[in-house]
Write an enzyme that holds these catalytic residues in place. Structure first.
Site, short mmCIF file in Angstrom:
data_model
loop_
_atom_site.label_atom_id
_atom_site.label_comp_id
_atom_site.label_asym_id
_atom_site.label_seq_id
_atom_site.Cartn_x
_atom_site.Cartn_y
_atom_site.Cartn_z
N SER A 87 101.68 -36.65 119.65
CA SER A 87 101.71 -37.74 118.67
C SER A 87 102.19 -39.03 119.34
CB SER A 87 102.59 -37.34 117.49
OG SER A 87 102.41 -38.23 116.41
N ASP B 253 94.07 -33.33 110.48
CA ASP B 253 95.32 -34.05 110.71
C ASP B 253 95.47 -35.15 109.65
OD1 ASP B 253 97.38 -35.72 111.63
OD2 ASP B 253 96.85 -35.43 113.73
N HIS C 181 98.37 -31.82 112.03
CA HIS C 181 98.94 -32.78 112.98
C HIS C 181 99.78 -32.10 114.06
CE1 HIS C 181 100.35 -36.49 114.64
NE2 HIS C 181 101.61 -36.22 114.36
#
Length: 220
Positions: A74, A171, A201
């Site tokens: 991320s 996601d 995610h």
């Protein structure tokens, strides 16, 4: 070397999976917490992208030996890219897991309502609900403004090492098209994007971790 995401830390599922993965293969491994995260000192709301990139570079310089495969999750995917640009001779390859370059602008600022932007400008901070914690996430004006100094997706990204990007198509936080755009921007020809149709995610299920391990094996 693992670079965690926004408000995440080195005790997460992927970080600990990689610890075991590397130990089983006699590979050196580094995981750490950015300032204001996990076990590190500092306040989260005082942090910025530049600050956390400096943390990563300090770890590369002081605690990691030899050529590195950086694994960024991320926000860690953005940090990973910036660190690789700062220390290109130290990098053997990159693996992004739902990477989120430019997220402060593309995924926060652009999605704020006018009244939220006004409040951020006036008060210097916003409290945003989080799907991953009972506590709200603090977004500061400094985080947004300082993040603009590190945006990458408007120009070619001068990384010439192998890059692998893993992204779930389910996601809800970072659209998978961001990985496709990132692949186009990176100048290396050795860039692959793997889309997991039912992946979320975090990509922390057993099958997601197996894919992460296989991806690193291939780079090794």
């Amino acid at each position: 070397m693992f670079l965690p995401g926004f408000r995440s830390d080195m005790a997460g599922t992927k970080a600990t999976f990689l610890d075991d993965f590397c130990a089983a293969r006699d590979l050196a491994y580094v995981r750490f917490d950015y300032s204001g995260h996990g076990e590190s000192s500092g306040r989260f709301e005082d942090g910025t992208i530049g600050c956390w990139v400096e943390d990563a570079i300090a770890i590369i310089d002081a605690a990691a030996d030899g050529p590195l495969i950086l694994v960024g999750s991320s926000m860690g995917g953005w940090i990973m890219l910036l660190a690789a640009l700062a220390r290109p001779d130290r990098i053997a390859g990159l693996v992004g897991v739902a990477p989120a370059p430019d997220f402060t602008e593309a995924l926060i600022w652009h999605h704020l309502r006018d009244e939220e932007r006004d409040r951020l400008a006036r008060d210097g901070r916003l409290q945003m609900p989080s799907d991953y914690s009972e506590e709200p996430t603090i977004i500061t004006r400094t985080l947004i403004e300082e993040g603009r100094r590190h945006l990458l997706l408007s120009a070619p990204i001068g990384i010439r090492r192998p890059v692998r990007l893993l992204h779930g198509m389910a996601d809800p936080d970072v659209p998978h098209r961001l990985s496709l755009e990132l692949a186009e921007r990176i100048v290396s020809d050795d860039v692959r994007v793997v889309l997991i149709k039912d992946g979320d995610h975090r990509l922390s299920r057993a099958e997601d971790l197996a894919l992460l391990g296989a991806t690193i094996e291939e780079l090794l």
